[in-house]
Design an enzyme around this catalytic site. Structure first.
Site, PDB file in Angstrom:
ATOM      1  N   PRO A  14      12.143  -1.248  10.100  1.00 15.76           N
ATOM      2  CA  PRO A  14      11.274  -1.575  11.238  1.00 15.76           C
ATOM      3  C   PRO A  14       9.872  -1.880  10.720  1.00 15.76           C
ATOM      4  O   PRO A  14       9.373  -1.183   9.855  1.00 15.76           O
ATOM      5  CB  PRO A  14      11.280  -0.299  12.083  1.00 15.76           C
ATOM      6  CG  PRO A  14      12.297   0.597  11.511  1.00 15.76           C
ATOM      7  CD  PRO A  14      12.591   0.132  10.129  1.00 15.76           C
ATOM      8  N   GLU A  15       9.296  -2.938  11.228  1.00 16.21           N
ATOM      9  CA  GLU A  15       7.946  -3.314  10.818  1.00 16.21           C
ATOM     10  C   GLU A  15       6.980  -2.902  11.925  1.00 16.21           C
ATOM     11  O   GLU A  15       7.363  -2.219  12.859  1.00 16.21           O
ATOM     12  CB  GLU A  15       7.905  -4.816  10.508  1.00 16.21           C
ATOM     13  CG  GLU A  15       8.912  -5.181   9.418  1.00 16.21           C
ATOM     14  CD  GLU A  15       8.872  -6.645   9.000  1.00 16.21           C
ATOM     15  OE1 GLU A  15       7.827  -7.276   9.163  1.00 16.21           O
ATOM     16  OE2 GLU A  15       9.893  -7.144   8.509  1.00 16.21           O
ATOM     17  N   LYS A  70       3.205   2.449   9.720  1.00 16.13           N
ATOM     18  CA  LYS A  70       4.541   2.486  10.317  1.00 16.13           C
ATOM     19  C   LYS A  70       5.012   3.915  10.590  1.00 16.13           C
ATOM     20  O   LYS A  70       6.197   4.164  10.734  1.00 16.13           O
ATOM     21  CB  LYS A  70       5.528   1.737   9.415  1.00 16.13           C
ATOM     22  CG  LYS A  70       5.290   0.223   9.452  1.00 16.13           C
ATOM     23  CD  LYS A  70       6.366  -0.547   8.758  1.00 16.13           C
ATOM     24  CE  LYS A  70       6.009  -0.886   7.361  1.00 16.13           C
ATOM     25  NZ  LYS A  70       6.914  -1.817   6.700  1.00 16.13           N
ATOM     26  N   ARG A 276      12.870  -9.167  -2.426  1.00 17.65           N
ATOM     27  CA  ARG A 276      12.902  -9.337  -0.972  1.00 17.65           C
ATOM     28  C   ARG A 276      13.191 -10.791  -0.611  1.00 17.65           C
ATOM     29  O   ARG A 276      12.513 -11.703  -1.098  1.00 17.65           O
ATOM     30  CB  ARG A 276      11.544  -8.926  -0.344  1.00 17.65           C
ATOM     31  CG  ARG A 276      10.998  -7.604  -0.841  1.00 17.65           C
ATOM     32  CD  ARG A 276      11.873  -6.442  -0.440  1.00 17.65           C
ATOM     33  NE  ARG A 276      11.994  -6.309   0.986  1.00 17.65           N
ATOM     34  CZ  ARG A 276      11.136  -5.622   1.758  1.00 17.65           C
ATOM     35  NH1 ARG A 276      10.101  -5.030   1.226  1.00 17.65           N
ATOM     36  NH2 ARG A 276      11.326  -5.546   3.048  1.00 17.65           N
TER      37      ARG A 276
END
Ligand SMILES: [Zn+2]
Length: 311
Positions: A14-15, A70, A276
């Site tokens: 989750p960003e 976050k 990534r």
């Protein structure tokens, strides 16, 4: 096509928009609720000191819910905070009595306000997430670990440039480094770079304020759009909000997961940058280092031919 499940699990983290959505929903739904009971599932490996600290939350009321990068921060008192980091597969769900069972439940907080009972569940499939109980000083130490937030209105293109240049790496990697910029993850960084026409492999040392001005604007735009659309849910359905519903930003991705550039129709390139998965358009996001060396070698070739002419 979106990245296949398992190909790059790091994308599923989750960003900021997802964590922001969770934080805001919790704020609307659990303030003034009293922590009545805490059930830790036997298969959840939790450090014994955290277990002990969790006991100190019994009978206390939830005062506020906020976010540090976050991390989801639940304020119990001015000196007591319950902090969740969802990492890659963590979820926080808010359920009523009798609601359906959930997968990967690790801890359940039974909370109550005026006879209204709710269950705040922390679920984590791969158990990379983290629960902490911190005092004010520890919370400040946590906050200090993070770099600038692009949503902070005081961040100027100059300050952004300075922060990014502090690490000699490529721009994509710098954006994902939480010590430099907090909250941007793989998906939103990929889309922000596309909107700013910056090649993800650009060295931070080759950036200038014109570029960081565009990037600051596009990062804010993309994060705010993600927040408005309540985050992104990929085909693996890993991210859901506290009510178990997915987000909508995946329907508005700019370049992430695309095969063809929506602006110029070029074939989108996919490359792993520092592990990534990164999508970029070679036309809209030209590699300035390559252009520079190409120009340089052209100049050198011209020089050589001029020298030859002289001979
Ligand atoms: Zn393009």
């Amino acid at each position: 096509m979106l990245e296949k499940s398992g190909k790059n699990t790091k994308s599923k983290m989750p960003e900021l928009p997802e964590v922001h959505t969770i934080t805001q929903d919790l704020k609307k739904n659990i303030l003034d609720f009293e922590i009545k009971n805490i059930k830790i599932y036997p298969n959840y490996k939790i450090p014994s000191d955290v277990k002990k600290k969790l006991i100190s939350l019994y009978g206390k009321k939830i005062q506020n819910v906020d976010r540090i990068a976050k991390n989801i921060v639940i304020e119990i008192s001015k000196d007591l905070f319950l902090v969740f980091h969802l990492a890659m597969t963590g979820r926080i769900l808010l359920r009523q009595e009798g609601d359906k069972t959930d997968s990967w439940v690790k801890i359940v907080f039974e909370i109550e306000k005026n006879g209204d009972k709710k269950y705040l569940k922390f679920c984590d499939m791969r158990q990379f997430g983290k629960i902490q109980v911190l005092n004010k000083k520890e919370l400040e130490l946590l906050e200090n670990k993070y770099g600038i937030s692009v949503l902070d209105s005081e961040i100027t293109p100059d300050k952004f440039l300075e922060a990014l240049k502090s690490k000699k790496t490529n721009i994509k990697n710098a954006l994902l480094d939480q010590k430099i910029v907090s909250g941007l993850g793989n998906i939103y960084a990929t889309d922000a770079l596309f909107l700013a026409n910056i090649n993800p492999k650009t060295s931070t040392q080759n950036l200038n304020t014109n570029m960081t001005e565009k990037l600051l604007k596009s990062s804010r735009e993309i994060l705010n759009e993600g927040i408005k659309n309540r985050g992104s849910t990929l085909p693996d359905k890993m991210y859901v909000d506290i009510f178990g519903k997915g987000g909508n930003q995946q329907n508005y991705f700019k370049i992430y997961g695309k095969k063809v550039c929506p602006v110029c129709n070029s074939k989108v390139e996919f490359e792993k940058i520092n592990g990534r998965g990164t999508y970029f358009c070679p036309t809209c996001q030209p590699d300035i280092a390559k252009d520079f060396s190409a120009k340089k070698s052209k100049v050198e070739t011209n020089k050589i031919s001029e020298q030859k002419k002289l001979l």
